[in-house]
Every structure is written in structure tokens, then in C-alpha cells.
Enzyme design. Sequence first.
Site, short mmCIF file in Angstrom:
data_model
loop_
_atom_site.label_atom_id
_atom_site.label_comp_id
_atom_site.label_asym_id
_atom_site.label_seq_id
_atom_site.Cartn_x
_atom_site.Cartn_y
_atom_site.Cartn_z
N LYS A 1 46.06 43.42 114.95
CA LYS A 1 44.75 43.49 115.61
C LYS A 1 43.67 43.94 114.61
O LYS A 1 42.63 43.30 114.47
CB LYS A 1 44.80 44.46 116.80
CG LYS A 1 43.53 44.47 117.60
CD LYS A 1 43.48 45.61 118.58
CE LYS A 1 42.90 46.82 117.92
NZ LYS A 1 42.53 47.91 118.82
N ASP B 1 43.09 42.21 121.47
CA ASP B 1 43.31 43.57 121.96
C ASP B 1 43.67 43.48 123.45
O ASP B 1 43.94 42.38 123.95
CB ASP B 1 42.07 44.45 121.73
CG ASP B 1 40.95 44.07 122.68
OD1 ASP B 1 41.03 42.98 123.29
OD2 ASP B 1 40.02 44.86 122.83
#
Length: 228
Positions: A133, A152
Site C-alpha cells: 500500500k 487501502d
Amino acid sequence: MARFLKPAPVAVEKVMRSLAQAITGLELPAVEKISEEQAEEPFQILIATILSARTQDATTHAASTRLFRRARTPATMAALRVKEIERLIYPVSFYRNKARHVKACCRMLLDRFGGHVPSTMEELVMLPGVGRKTANLVMILGFKSLRNICVDTHVHRISNRLGWVKTELPVETEQALYKATDSRWWPYINLYLVTWGQHVCRPIGPRCGDCVIADVCPKIGVRRRSAT
Ligand code: SF4
């Protein structure tokens, strides 16, 4: 098991175009804001993204600002004691772990990458505290990559509600989204869906009645919608 559904191109197009307009004027996610404030400097984006995990945006923004006021480069940040980093970034969640990661990350930038943030996924994920991420967001915001999607919890949740993917974990969602969406949208997916997820398509009680994409959204898995 992760599955991807190929949504009709028009549905992805409609959602992305509608959200591009709808998020205008809404508060940006913390790391996007920091990216703008710090002239898209990869080091600041990297550190702010490490701090942002499981932390409210306002808290991330305030903590990053305090830390950058004290140290703005890998060298000056690596020279701080862990206790001082803890004090500067508190109350971000897991601030003790994150302080250790920040220091170790700066140390590795100095020892292995000449004091610069590396610009490949393979190198970024070697850094302490950096997963896919964070690495994807640094690639998109810091290096202007057009080939990455940053997933996310907001992107994971909304992609599943929209029926673009059918996945259990964010890491599966990232891979499924590469197959389910046209590449021209990849750099924008995080900004649009995170902003929408913070304001409208919330985890609990999404505001479907106020949602500009309600007519094309199958609302998969949504049980309780908010009245406001
Ligand atoms: S219609 Fe509801 S579930 Fe679908 S994106 Fe909008 S808020 Fe989320």
C-alpha cells in the site's frame, strides 16, 4: 478465494467521471494533502504514509507536520532518537512501532540507497514498515507512476460494493483491480475512492441516498444504509 469481475467499461467510466466531479471541494486524504504541501517530495510522502496506517487523517497530518518541522531529510530523521520520534508522532496508532520503522527506514535509505527514496516497487518494499500500500502510494504521488493502484481499506471496501472485484483482502483487491479496470484510471482510484469512502461510502452506514453513483452501484454487501 479472490475473483475479479470484469465490469462493463461504461460502469467504471461512469463511476470515475462522477467521482472526479463529486470530490471537488471535499477534504483530501491526509497523504494527498501532505503530497501537495511538500511539493510531491517522495521522502515526505513515504514517511507520512507509514504514519497513516490505521490512523485518522487529521492525526496523521498533524503528526507528519510536527515530524517534518524537526527533520526533513533521511539524514536528519535517522539522527533522531526513537523516543523523540515517538513524542513527535504521538498519538498516531502504533506510534512506538512506527517510530522504530521510521528510524530504520531512514537508516536504510542512507546505507543502501544513497539517501534517496528508491523508485521501484521491489526496492520500496525492502524498507522497514513499507508494504505494497505504502509503496504504491509513493510510486503514484512521489514518482508520478501511471502503472500502480494503491489499495487501502476504503478502496477494498468500495471496489467490492461496486462489484468490480470479489475479494477478501486488500492485497487480492489490488491484483483484481488491475484486471477489472482500464489502466488510465489506476493512478486515480485511490484518491477518488478514499475521498468517497471518508465522506459518503463509509464503512458503517454508507450514505447511499446522497451518492452520485447510486444508480450504477449494486451495493453488494451493504446491509444498513444511513439516512443522512
Ligand atoms: S451507492 Fe452506497 S454502497 Fe454504492 S458507492 Fe454509493 S454509498 Fe457506497
